[in-house]
Design a protein around this motif. Structure first.
Motif, short mmCIF file in Angstrom:
data_model
loop_
_atom_site.label_atom_id
_atom_site.label_comp_id
_atom_site.label_asym_id
_atom_site.label_seq_id
_atom_site.Cartn_x
_atom_site.Cartn_y
_atom_site.Cartn_z
N UNK A 1 0.57 -1.41 0.07
CA UNK A 1 -0.02 -0.12 0.07
C UNK A 1 1.01 1.33 0.12
N UNK A 2 2.01 1.02 0.41
CA UNK A 2 3.03 2.33 0.50
C UNK A 2 4.03 2.38 -0.54
N UNK A 3 3.83 1.42 -1.58
CA UNK A 3 4.61 1.39 -2.83
C UNK A 3 6.01 0.65 -2.26
N UNK A 4 6.30 0.05 -1.24
CA UNK A 4 7.59 -0.54 -0.68
C UNK A 4 7.56 -1.97 -1.38
N UNK A 5 8.48 -2.52 -1.92
CA UNK A 5 8.69 -3.93 -2.43
C UNK A 5 9.20 -4.77 -1.22
N UNK A 6 8.28 -5.85 -1.19
CA UNK A 6 8.59 -6.54 0.00
C UNK A 6 9.44 -7.89 -0.57
N UNK A 7 10.38 -8.14 0.28
CA UNK A 7 11.13 -9.38 0.03
C UNK A 7 10.38 -10.24 1.01
N UNK A 8 9.66 -11.08 0.73
CA UNK A 8 8.91 -12.28 1.53
C UNK A 8 9.88 -13.46 1.88
N UNK A 9 10.21 -13.75 3.04
CA UNK A 9 11.04 -14.82 3.43
C UNK A 9 10.16 -15.87 3.64
N UNK A 10 10.55 -17.02 3.10
CA UNK A 10 9.73 -18.33 3.52
C UNK A 10 10.70 -19.33 3.65
N UNK A 11 10.45 -20.47 4.46
CA UNK A 11 11.50 -21.55 4.49
C UNK A 11 11.07 -22.34 5.70
N UNK A 12 11.45 -23.84 5.70
CA UNK A 12 11.15 -24.83 6.63
C UNK A 12 12.38 -24.95 7.69
N UNK A 13 11.99 -25.34 8.74
CA UNK A 13 12.90 -25.71 9.64
C UNK A 13 13.86 -27.30 9.46
N UNK A 14 14.78 -27.52 10.34
CA UNK A 14 15.24 -28.86 9.92
C UNK A 14 14.42 -29.84 10.31
N UNK A 15 13.65 -29.47 11.27
CA UNK A 15 12.55 -30.64 11.62
C UNK A 15 11.76 -31.08 10.48
N UNK A 16 11.01 -29.97 9.94
CA UNK A 16 10.23 -29.80 8.86
C UNK A 16 10.81 -30.42 7.68
N UNK A 17 12.07 -30.19 7.42
CA UNK A 17 12.59 -30.79 6.46
C UNK A 17 12.92 -32.19 6.36
N UNK A 18 13.19 -32.65 7.63
CA UNK A 18 13.44 -34.20 8.07
C UNK A 18 12.11 -34.88 7.97
N UNK A 19 11.12 -34.30 8.26
CA UNK A 19 9.73 -34.91 8.33
C UNK A 19 9.09 -34.67 6.96
N UNK A 20 9.85 -34.40 5.99
CA UNK A 20 9.36 -34.37 4.57
C UNK A 20 8.07 -33.37 4.34
N UNK A 21 8.22 -32.33 5.29
CA UNK A 21 7.28 -31.44 5.08
C UNK A 21 7.41 -29.92 4.43
#
Ligand code: PGA
Length: 254
Positions: free
Chosen positions: A117-137
């Motif tokens: 809304x303020x014309x700022x460009x977001x860099x949205x960060x996403x990513x899984x934890x080690x546990x989630x990675x190891x659980x195949x999630x």
């Protein structure tokens, strides 16, 4: 062709004096590298100093976070209105914010809405934890985070997404290029579901997590990866310049 974007996330490092020194050590060289969007994200208190120092260069300025309200009784917070006009980019939903400061998917979504809304460009960060990675999630987690971040948003405008597996951040254990590429492909397909294929093809997706000059090519040479969000290595002028230089070479040739 998507313009590659390398952003340096300085996190809670550098005093204002140190920030100025760091900018002075890299601005001439960074400015001379073409074909890459270069972004510095210093701490809030150094934004104006860095802004003055990069004036007239091709380097852009970003903040590391913000609150979503415009103003009011929110002691210690920084609003989108305060950043608007000061910087162009804002990192939102970094895993450290999610882990230590209570940024939920819903809060990240409100911040993304407020930034756009303020014309700022977001860099949205996403990513899984080690546990989630190891659980195949991994795919499930990242898909949920991307969908939640864009909830209720008609157009993502210039939004950038950074895929940052939490286990790779600050650990020196970067993901493999092919893994990061695959996840970037997943993210792009989620964006395509939400906004259609042409917007998905235009959206830039960065990899983040222990990126250095030495491993940049592993990520940047991947077709789905359009840049990097760099933490530790962005605090060393030669290292950050090396990352940007390699990105310029690889993406121009490729
Ligand atoms: P790192 O941090 O490069 O130090 O792993 C990346 C980030 O948190 O954005």
């Amino acid at each position: 062709m998507r313009m590659p974007i390398i952003a340096g996330n300085w996190k809670m490092n550098t005093t204002a004096t140190e920030a100025a020194e760091l900018v002075k050590a890299m601005k001439k060289k960074l400015n001379s590298i073409s074909g890459v969007e270069k972004v510095l994200c210093p701490p809030f208190i150094s934004l104006t100093t860095v802004k003055d120092l990069i004036k007239g260069t091709s380097i852009k300025l970003g903040a590391q976070n913000m609150y979503y309200e415009r103003s009011g009784a929110y002691t210690g917070e920084i609003s989108p209105a305060m950043l608007s006009g000061l910087c162009e980019i804002v990192v939102l939903g970094h895993s450290e914010r999610r882990a230590h400061f209570g940024d939920t998917d819903q809060i990240v979504n409100r911040k993304v809405q407020a930034a756009l809304a303020m014309q700022l460009t977001p860099i949205i960060c996403v990513g899984e934890s080690l546990e989630q990675n190891e659980a195949g999630e991994t795919i499930e987690v990242v898909t949920r985070q991307v969908k939640a971040a864009f909830q209720g948003i008609d157009s993502p405008q210039e939004t950038v997404i950074a895929y940052e597996p939490i286990w790779a951040i600050g650990t020196g254990k970067a993901a493999r290029g092919d893994q990061a590429n695959a996840l970037s492909g997943v993210i792009r397909s989620v964006v395509a579901q939400l906004y259609g294929n042409s917007i998905a093809q235009e959206m830039r997706i960065q990899y983040g997590g222990s990126v250095t000059a030495a491993n940049t090519s592993e990520f940047i040479s991947q077709p789905e990866i359009d840049g990097a969000l760099v933490g530790g290595a962005s605090l060393k002028a030669a290292e950050f310049i090396g990352i940007v230089e390699q990105t310029s070479k690889i993406k121009q040739v490729g």
